[in-house]
Design an enzyme around this catalytic site. Sequence first.
Site, short mmCIF file in Angstrom:
data_model
loop_
_atom_site.label_atom_id
_atom_site.label_comp_id
_atom_site.label_asym_id
_atom_site.label_seq_id
_atom_site.Cartn_x
_atom_site.Cartn_y
_atom_site.Cartn_z
N THR A 1 -4.14 6.41 -21.69
CA THR A 1 -3.99 5.06 -21.17
C THR A 1 -2.58 4.61 -21.50
OG1 THR A 1 -4.77 4.07 -23.22
CG2 THR A 1 -6.42 4.46 -21.51
N ASP B 1 -6.70 13.90 -25.01
CA ASP B 1 -6.82 12.50 -24.58
C ASP B 1 -6.25 11.63 -25.70
OD1 ASP B 1 -7.50 9.96 -23.85
OD2 ASP B 1 -9.60 10.41 -23.39
N GLU C 1 -0.48 4.90 -0.44
CA GLU C 1 -1.25 6.14 -0.66
C GLU C 1 -0.34 7.34 -0.50
OE1 GLU C 1 -4.66 6.20 1.89
OE2 GLU C 1 -5.73 4.73 0.68
N LYS D 1 -2.66 0.80 -24.90
CA LYS D 1 -3.09 0.71 -26.31
C LYS D 1 -1.83 0.73 -27.18
CE LYS D 1 -7.59 2.37 -24.90
NZ LYS D 1 -8.63 3.42 -24.97
N TYR E 1 0.86 -1.21 0.00
CA TYR E 1 0.00 0.00 0.00
C TYR E 1 0.88 1.24 0.00
CZ TYR E 1 -5.01 -0.05 -0.04
OH TYR E 1 -6.30 -0.09 -0.48
N ARG F 1 -2.44 -2.36 -18.36
CA ARG F 1 -3.67 -1.57 -18.29
C ARG F 1 -3.52 -0.53 -17.18
NH1 ARG F 1 -6.78 -4.33 -21.69
NH2 ARG F 1 -8.28 -2.65 -21.63
C1 LIG Z 1 -9.57 3.81 -24.09
C2 LIG Z 1 -9.89 5.24 -23.90
C3 LIG Z 1 -10.23 5.76 -22.66
C4 LIG Z 1 -10.56 4.93 -21.45
O1 LIG Z 1 -9.69 4.02 -21.05
P1 LIG Z 1 -10.10 2.84 -20.04
O2 LIG Z 1 -8.77 2.41 -19.59
O3 LIG Z 1 -10.84 1.85 -20.88
O4 LIG Z 1 -10.93 3.41 -18.96
C5 LIG Z 1 -10.40 7.13 -22.55
N1 LIG Z 1 -10.26 7.93 -23.61
C6 LIG Z 1 -9.96 7.46 -24.83
C7 LIG Z 1 -9.83 8.40 -25.97
C8 LIG Z 1 -9.78 6.10 -25.02
O5 LIG Z 1 -9.50 5.65 -26.24
#
Ligand SMILES: *Cc1c(COP(=O)(O)O)cnc(C)c1O
Length: 423
Positions: free
Chosen positions: A229, A203, A59, A232, A57, A238
């Site tokens: 994220t 994003d 925090e 991807k 942990y 993840r």
């Molecule tokens: C995949 C994605 C997210 C969210 O990601 P999670 O890990 O699935 O919560 C947010 N914004 C965009 C543009 C994404 O492609």
Amino acid sequence: MTLPLSHPALSATDPELAALVGAEEQLQAGTLRLIPSENYVSQAVLEASGTVLQNKYSEGYAGRRYYEGQQNIDQVERLAADRAKALFGVDHANVQPYSGSPANLAVYLAFAEPGDTVMGMALPMGGHLTHGWGVSATGKWFRGVQYGVRHDTGLIDFDEVRDLALKERPKLIFCGGTALPRTIDFAAFAEIARESGAVLVADVAHIAGLIAGGAHPSPVPHADVISTTTHKTLRGPRGAMLMSREEHAKAIDKAVFPGLQGGPHNQTTAAIAVALHEAAQPSFRDYAHAVVANARALADALLARGFELVSGGTDNHLILMDLTPKDVPGKVAAKALDRAGIVVNYNTVPYDPRKPFDPSGVRIGTPSLTSRGLTAAHMPTVAEWIDRGVTAARTGDEDALAAIRAEVADLMAAFPAPGLPTD
Ligand SMILES: *Cc1c(COP(=O)(O)O)cnc(C)c1O
């Protein structure tokens, strides 16, 4: 025949679960995975995410924790954050968000109050749920106003975005999305954000790996906050990161913890650090450029076969097919392709006349196949399989789908995936 990986302790303790993991390994090894938000992480990333860092942990932030025993964890988190800063060229990186959606929620918490107006791309146009779409908490607790793409071009109309921003004066403007096949013009968004007094959030969840590898322009000179994220195109575990200039560092950190989350997932932080180290190597630049080259080659091959692609093609890792001219609904095609060993997802296309759960499109992408070493020379074959699969979906020809599945398995056996069993 591929042999399952051995997970001796897991197999002994819980054979039922071990069998499911083994089956998933076989599935990922033997199929052509075209979902653009997915990838294959390296063995090193897998190992880091399965360590005893899981037991701790922590925090707080490095040097300012609420629990003792952080001698190693502080260093892990600093390493991850420092690598993110160096790779993307930012002042500040928070590596604690559990995933992309909580990372975005932290941005709202940092810069807006409930009921404030926020702006993002509409989900059916290619935006993300968390950009203020109605069913999401971000659309329920904030007043989401949404922009889209032009019907005739499939491209963002910046005059429309500017008009909307000046009329609505949002606190936040999100750019980026989940089904955008074209380069994002961060400078154009930044100008609109400046004119309307909004915080610009880029994003880049889908394209972070392309940015790191120099295959997509960087939002860094333009965006106030960058959300991504890590799982991807960036090819990590993840998780997620929030990056910014120094002036926003405090607000972002406070929003992630204690605003939104408790203890960070240290095993994930470690795996993010490993992925960022991999992304800083010259070979990652080759991978990022190959992802784009493969997507272009696949788009060309699909166009040559009469497929209709939203915006007419792609600049990045992603292709959005409108199957209306092929007379097959997206879901029917996606399910048939799955039976043919080709894993895709059905997706709305802009101005889709069909329902979101039964839309007109299929979304595909090239990160996973590129991570296995497929090149542009393979893309005509991939397009041929998709074409035959879609035709078989229309005619209900299960034998044709089975034949494709065998051909797919044959090719994939020659391109072992990172972290997965080989012959
Ligand atoms: C995949 C994605 C997210 C969210 O990601 P999670 O890990 O699935 O919560 C947010 N914004 C965009 C543009 C994404 O492609």
